[in-house]
Motif scaffolding. Sequence first.
Motif, short mmCIF file in Angstrom:
data_model
loop_
_atom_site.label_atom_id
_atom_site.label_comp_id
_atom_site.label_asym_id
_atom_site.label_seq_id
_atom_site.Cartn_x
_atom_site.Cartn_y
_atom_site.Cartn_z
N PRO A 184 67.68 15.94 113.28
CA PRO A 184 66.70 15.76 112.20
C PRO A 184 65.29 15.41 112.66
O PRO A 184 64.31 15.74 111.99
N GLU A 185 65.19 14.75 113.82
CA GLU A 185 63.85 14.38 114.31
C GLU A 185 63.18 15.48 115.13
O GLU A 185 62.03 15.32 115.55
N ILE A 186 63.88 16.60 115.37
CA ILE A 186 63.24 17.75 116.03
C ILE A 186 62.70 18.65 114.92
O ILE A 186 63.35 19.58 114.45
N GLU A 187 61.51 18.32 114.47
CA GLU A 187 60.91 18.99 113.32
C GLU A 187 59.97 20.11 113.75
O GLU A 187 59.41 20.07 114.85
N GLY A 188 59.75 21.05 112.85
CA GLY A 188 58.72 22.06 113.06
C GLY A 188 57.36 21.48 112.71
O GLY A 188 57.24 20.67 111.80
N GLY A 189 56.34 21.91 113.44
CA GLY A 189 54.99 21.38 113.20
C GLY A 189 54.11 22.33 112.43
O GLY A 189 54.55 23.33 111.87
N GLU A 190 52.80 22.03 112.45
CA GLU A 190 51.84 22.83 111.70
C GLU A 190 51.51 24.13 112.41
O GLU A 190 51.14 25.12 111.78
N ILE A 191 51.63 24.16 113.73
CA ILE A 191 51.25 25.33 114.52
C ILE A 191 52.47 26.23 114.69
O ILE A 191 53.41 25.90 115.42
N ALA A 192 52.47 27.36 113.98
CA ALA A 192 53.57 28.33 114.03
C ALA A 192 54.91 27.70 113.67
O ALA A 192 55.96 28.18 114.07
N LYS A 193 54.87 26.59 112.90
CA LYS A 193 56.08 25.86 112.54
C LYS A 193 56.86 25.40 113.78
O LYS A 193 58.07 25.25 113.76
N ILE A 194 56.10 25.18 114.86
CA ILE A 194 56.70 24.72 116.13
C ILE A 194 56.03 23.42 116.58
O ILE A 194 56.66 22.37 116.63
N TYR A 195 54.74 23.49 116.92
CA TYR A 195 54.04 22.34 117.49
C TYR A 195 53.34 21.51 116.42
O TYR A 195 52.85 22.05 115.43
N HIS A 196 53.25 20.21 116.67
CA HIS A 196 52.48 19.32 115.81
C HIS A 196 51.05 19.18 116.34
O HIS A 196 50.81 19.34 117.53
N ASP A 197 50.16 18.85 115.45
CA ASP A 197 48.75 18.66 115.81
C ASP A 197 48.36 17.23 115.46
O ASP A 197 47.83 16.97 114.39
N ASN A 198 48.66 16.29 116.35
CA ASN A 198 48.33 14.88 116.13
C ASN A 198 46.91 14.61 116.62
O ASN A 198 46.70 14.44 117.81
N SER A 199 45.96 14.61 115.71
CA SER A 199 44.56 14.49 116.12
C SER A 199 44.23 13.08 116.61
O SER A 199 43.39 12.90 117.50
N VAL A 200 44.86 12.05 116.05
CA VAL A 200 44.55 10.67 116.44
C VAL A 200 45.27 10.28 117.73
O VAL A 200 44.67 9.73 118.65
N GLU A 201 46.57 10.57 117.80
CA GLU A 201 47.35 10.30 119.02
C GLU A 201 47.96 11.61 119.51
O GLU A 201 49.07 11.96 119.10
#
Length: 513
Positions: free
Chosen positions: A93-110
């Motif tokens: 459950p904690e291996i989530e899809g992100g904003e980039i191609a539903k793969i990577y996350h884009d954490n701008s602060v950290e």
Amino acid sequence: MNNFLFVAAENDGLHKCKAGGMGDVVRDVPRQISERGDKVHVVVPAYSRLHHGGMFKTNLNFELRGTTYTAELYEVIPKKEFSNIHHYVIHHPEIEGGEIAKIYHDNSVEPFFTDFIKYVIFCTAVAEAIKQGAFGELDIVHMHDWHSSLVLFLKTYHPAYGSLKKIRFVYTIHNLAIQGIRPFENNYASLRNWFPNISYDTEKLKDYRYQDCINLMAVGIRFADAVHTVSPSYKEDVMLPSRPPEFIGGEGLEKDLKEADEQGRLFGILNGSNYSNINVETKGMIYRNTVIALFRWLQDETKKYKADFLAHTGEKIMKHIIESRPGFIVSSVARLTEQKFYFFKRSPEAFVAILKKLEKVNGIFILLGTGAPEYEELFRKISYENRNFIFTNGQSERLIDSIYLESDLYFMPSLFEPCGISQMLAMRNGVPCLVHHTGGLKDTVEHMKTGFSFDGDTFDEKIKNMLDTYDLALDIYTNDKPLWKKIQTNAKKMRFTWKKSVDAYYKLLYLCG
């Protein structure tokens, strides 16, 4: 028969599991290996979606954060079946899809906060699967970029995974600029939080600039049996310090890379391209496919905020279809990042100058891509202001195929380029490329032979030479058709085959050639 495991964040052998060129490599290299009669397993994260419809294989139980985690291993159906290749995904459950191609996350602060967490879980699950023998008895594990390098940390320091030491580990660098740097301590996404009971040597894991942090790209370089850059010229580049923006080299890791080279562990082998079983659109469909893509994006909830711009682009395309077809098409297909379009972000006037020059030949510039918000905003603004700039702000495989097929000139002004696949795909269709003379672009595009290239000692000199080279290309197209045709023919004849690349993999990386 050799038994391989590929570990990566992307695999274009599966549907909707690609964000960049890594996905192409992880798709194509196993196919070459299987043709030699060897066996390949490919494993990627499920991103909360790719396991649906897959065949459950086993539960993977392991310790993280002082508690027992249970991940699930699924075998899944690929886009195309090949003998001796098995595709897997790991679900938690904690291996989530992100904003980039539903793969990577884009954490701008950290930066890397969320991705660090999910790839720690993924890599530990992979190590547990290897230990359990889920992929059989492995000879070689081939890892790709920082997302997979934690397997090397586990092999080296985790007492539960000492059995992995008998396997040969190969590490491929696709993008050295993205290094997966996170704190050792005092953060939820820190190494100590996830491995509280493991003894490790911070000196061997640390980042040189942020010495209270682990650098996972460095872990791959320091601990792998063989390290691989995806072109020979990029290998030479990364052993030198970066001097941005004039030169992008080792990005702080040049010392490690030089050491790997001196130890005989660093190899530069050019990526290949696919020249068979190609899905190509029918010629003449580029405008139709653009309109179809625009309507699909307009129906996508995540793109509602772009609706006005997408409608503006559609109106512009319809005018080109109805009023007058362009006489010359320049194109680019890429993620909108500093790597790909720094020159245009820093000097937008240079890009506008290119568009003005195109007007003289009734030409248009088509750019397809999504990416960093500031780059998307820049290109949307330029599109509103310039009739002959078509910015298709989304992703569509059919439209991409049409762009590669129907362009007259492909533009690739990358600040740096480990290898690049776009220029190979354009050349495969006989489209000359105009590129920055860097990294893998040096190894694939020869000035005035198969395309055009520019360089310079300073940023301003590079911009001037880019515009001058652009003028040269337009002049040849307009006034020297025989030479233009020769450059087209030469480009189409070039063959960067995976067979040749994987021959070198077997000899230099796998030591079983």
